[in-house]
Design a protein around this motif. Structure first.
Motif, mmCIF file in Angstrom:
data_model
loop_
_atom_site.group_PDB
_atom_site.id
_atom_site.type_symbol
_atom_site.label_atom_id
_atom_site.label_comp_id
_atom_site.label_asym_id
_atom_site.label_seq_id
_atom_site.Cartn_x
_atom_site.Cartn_y
_atom_site.Cartn_z
ATOM 1 N N GLU A 14 25.465 22.043 -2.945
ATOM 2 C CA GLU A 14 25.952 21.266 -1.812
ATOM 3 C C GLU A 14 25.893 22.073 -0.517
ATOM 4 O O GLU A 14 25.646 21.520 0.568
ATOM 5 C CB GLU A 14 27.379 20.777 -2.085
ATOM 6 C CG GLU A 14 27.437 19.799 -3.255
ATOM 7 C CD GLU A 14 28.743 19.050 -3.326
ATOM 8 O OE1 GLU A 14 29.535 19.116 -2.346
ATOM 9 O OE2 GLU A 14 28.978 18.385 -4.358
ATOM 10 N N ILE A 15 26.132 23.401 -0.621
ATOM 11 C CA ILE A 15 25.986 24.268 0.559
ATOM 12 C C ILE A 15 24.558 24.226 1.055
ATOM 13 O O ILE A 15 24.286 24.083 2.263
ATOM 14 C CB ILE A 15 26.413 25.705 0.219
ATOM 15 C CG1 ILE A 15 27.919 25.791 -0.001
ATOM 16 C CG2 ILE A 15 25.989 26.660 1.340
ATOM 17 C CD1 ILE A 15 28.381 27.121 -0.548
ATOM 18 N N SER A 16 23.593 24.329 0.129
ATOM 19 C CA SER A 16 22.184 24.289 0.499
ATOM 20 C C SER A 16 21.837 22.958 1.146
ATOM 21 O O SER A 16 21.122 22.905 2.154
ATOM 22 C CB SER A 16 21.323 24.518 -0.748
ATOM 23 O OG SER A 16 19.959 24.346 -0.445
ATOM 24 N N GLY A 17 22.367 21.866 0.552
ATOM 25 C CA GLY A 17 22.061 20.544 1.084
ATOM 26 C C GLY A 17 22.550 20.367 2.511
ATOM 27 O O GLY A 17 21.824 19.825 3.366
ATOM 28 N N LYS A 18 23.779 20.829 2.764
ATOM 29 C CA LYS A 18 24.316 20.662 4.118
ATOM 30 C C LYS A 18 23.564 21.514 5.129
ATOM 31 O O LYS A 18 23.227 21.038 6.231
ATOM 32 C CB LYS A 18 25.800 21.036 4.131
ATOM 33 C CG LYS A 18 26.393 20.919 5.545
ATOM 34 C CD LYS A 18 27.887 21.017 5.566
ATOM 35 C CE LYS A 18 28.403 20.843 6.978
ATOM 36 N NZ LYS A 18 29.864 20.863 7.052
ATOM 37 N N PHE A 19 23.290 22.783 4.787
ATOM 38 C CA PHE A 19 22.599 23.667 5.736
ATOM 39 C C PHE A 19 21.173 23.189 5.986
ATOM 40 O O PHE A 19 20.663 23.303 7.104
ATOM 41 C CB PHE A 19 22.604 25.098 5.188
ATOM 42 C CG PHE A 19 22.064 26.108 6.159
ATOM 43 C CD1 PHE A 19 22.693 26.336 7.385
ATOM 44 C CD2 PHE A 19 20.911 26.822 5.870
ATOM 45 C CE1 PHE A 19 22.200 27.281 8.276
ATOM 46 C CE2 PHE A 19 20.405 27.757 6.761
ATOM 47 C CZ PHE A 19 21.052 27.988 7.967
ATOM 48 N N ARG A 20 20.537 22.593 4.965
ATOM 49 C CA ARG A 20 19.162 22.138 5.117
ATOM 50 C C ARG A 20 19.056 20.849 5.928
ATOM 51 O O ARG A 20 17.970 20.472 6.380
ATOM 52 C CB ARG A 20 18.526 21.956 3.740
ATOM 53 C CG ARG A 20 18.264 23.300 3.040
ATOM 54 C CD ARG A 20 17.818 23.150 1.594
ATOM 55 N NE ARG A 20 16.529 22.494 1.492
ATOM 56 C CZ ARG A 20 16.305 21.291 0.960
ATOM 57 N NH1 ARG A 20 17.340 20.615 0.452
ATOM 58 N NH2 ARG A 20 15.103 20.778 0.909
ATOM 59 N N GLN A 21 20.214 20.163 6.096
ATOM 60 C CA GLN A 21 20.196 18.990 6.984
ATOM 61 C C GLN A 21 19.861 19.403 8.410
ATOM 62 O O GLN A 21 19.181 18.677 9.140
ATOM 63 C CB GLN A 21 21.555 18.289 6.950
ATOM 64 C CG GLN A 21 21.836 17.563 5.643
ATOM 65 C CD GLN A 21 23.223 16.955 5.603
ATOM 66 O OE1 GLN A 21 23.998 17.066 6.576
ATOM 67 N NE2 GLN A 21 23.564 16.308 4.480
ATOM 68 N N LYS A 22 20.345 20.595 8.789
ATOM 69 C CA LYS A 22 20.065 21.111 10.128
ATOM 70 C C LYS A 22 18.798 21.959 10.146
ATOM 71 O O LYS A 22 18.202 22.175 11.197
ATOM 72 C CB LYS A 22 21.244 21.959 10.617
ATOM 73 C CG LYS A 22 22.566 21.213 10.682
ATOM 74 C CD LYS A 22 23.691 22.156 11.124
ATOM 75 C CE LYS A 22 25.039 21.464 11.110
ATOM 76 N NZ LYS A 22 26.133 22.371 11.502
#
Length: 315
Positions: A14-22
């Motif tokens: 989930e950390i990866s998913g959120k950071f990859r949104q930006k």
């Protein structure tokens, strides 16, 4: 594996998913992030939750990916807030509600089942190996050997015979001969070594490679003529003492040592040099009668040392 490791793995996703949104070009797996990407994540974490993690922490807990432990709860709380939870407790509770705990159980059960299967396979392999070794282990057989006089070809009967068997990593074994000069060797096929000592015969070291099937074999021993002659001299009445003396002179080296041995404990009780021994043996009234030669050592074709016992006169 740590029991909460599956939740930490889900948190990293989930950390990866959120950071990859930006940052769409960032790799999905956190362990593949380089230094510049980690620095960007540190800045984003600072903006979102007003706190950050060190690069060292990232390498120790993300790139190292130790299955046996998870980070401290305060750091987990920080990361959970980054992805929208109040803390680690809420994150785990929600993931359990989503059925993640069932996945943990399935993984754990699967590992146990694989472990059991692996142990069963290993046991089967061990049993097969043990069975193969037992089935293919060569059985012990009886091998017969008989001692024969090399000059006459006749069996060496009723003689004092000593057989010393030598095996690798074992102390020597003594074997007995029967009245016909024969003995049996109970052994597995393969190489064996034994030393034969028979009274009035030269000792011999025998090396054989025993076949799979049982065999019988004759072992030729060379007579110790000098030892036999000395014994005969001591038991007979010879008139020509000078001739006997000359014969004995030729048998011994000049520095020969002759040991008279106690017949009971087999220890030396008197020592003669060549002249003393021949003198006592050739005197008409010699005290050396009924000699029994027990051992001889040769230097070339002459006796260099001799051991004997004197038997009682049976008149």
């Amino acid at each position: 594996m740590h029991p909460d490791r599956i939740y930490f793995k889900k948190l990293k996703e989930e950390i990866s998913g959120k950071f990859r949104q930006k940052n769409p070009g960032i790799p999905e797996n956190l362990s593949e992030w380089n230094g510049k990407m980690i620095e960007g994540f540190q800045n984003d974490l600072q903006q979102e939750v007003k706190s950050a993690i060190s690069v060292r922490w990232f390498y120790n807990h993300i790139k190292a990916d130790n299955e046996e432990k998870i980070p401290r709860t305060d750091v987990l709380d920080l990361l959970c807030k980054y992805v929208g939870y109040s803390g680690w407790g809420e994150f785990v509770l929600k993931k359990k509600g989503e059925g993640l705990d069932n996945q943990v159980h399935q993984i754990s059960t699967g590992k146990k089942d694989k472990s059991k299967i692996g142990m069963m396979v290993l046991m089967v392999i061990v049993l097969l190996i043990v069975g193969w070794v037992i089935m293919n282990r060569p059985a012990n057989n009886n091998y017969g050997f008989c001692l024969v006089d090399s000059d006459t070809g006749t069996p060496i009967k009723n003689a004092k015979i000593e057989i010393r068997l030598f095996k690798d990593n074992e102390s020597p074994q003594s074997l007995l001969c029967d009245s016909n000069g024969c003995f049996s060797l109970h052994s597995a096929p393969g190489k064996v070594k034994f030393i034969v000592n028979a009274q009035y015969y030269h000792p011999d070291t025998i090396i054989r490679t025993l076949p799979v099937q049982s065999i019988s074999e004759s072992i030729m021993l060379k007579p110790d003529d000098y030892a036999m002659m000395i014994s005969i001299f001591s038991h007979s009445d010879v008139k020509d003492w000078e001739k006997r003396k000359n014969e004995l002179e030729a048998m011994f080296t000049d520095n020969a040592m002759i040991f008279q041995v106690d017949p009971v404990n087999k220890r030396a009780m008197e020592i003669f040099n060549k002249e003393e021994f021949i003198g006592k043996l050739t005197m008409p009234l010699s005290s050396l009668k009924n000699i029994e030669v027990t051992e001889t050592w040769y230097n070339g074709k002459q006796i260099s040392a001799l051991r004997f016992i004197q038997k009682e006169d049976n008149k």
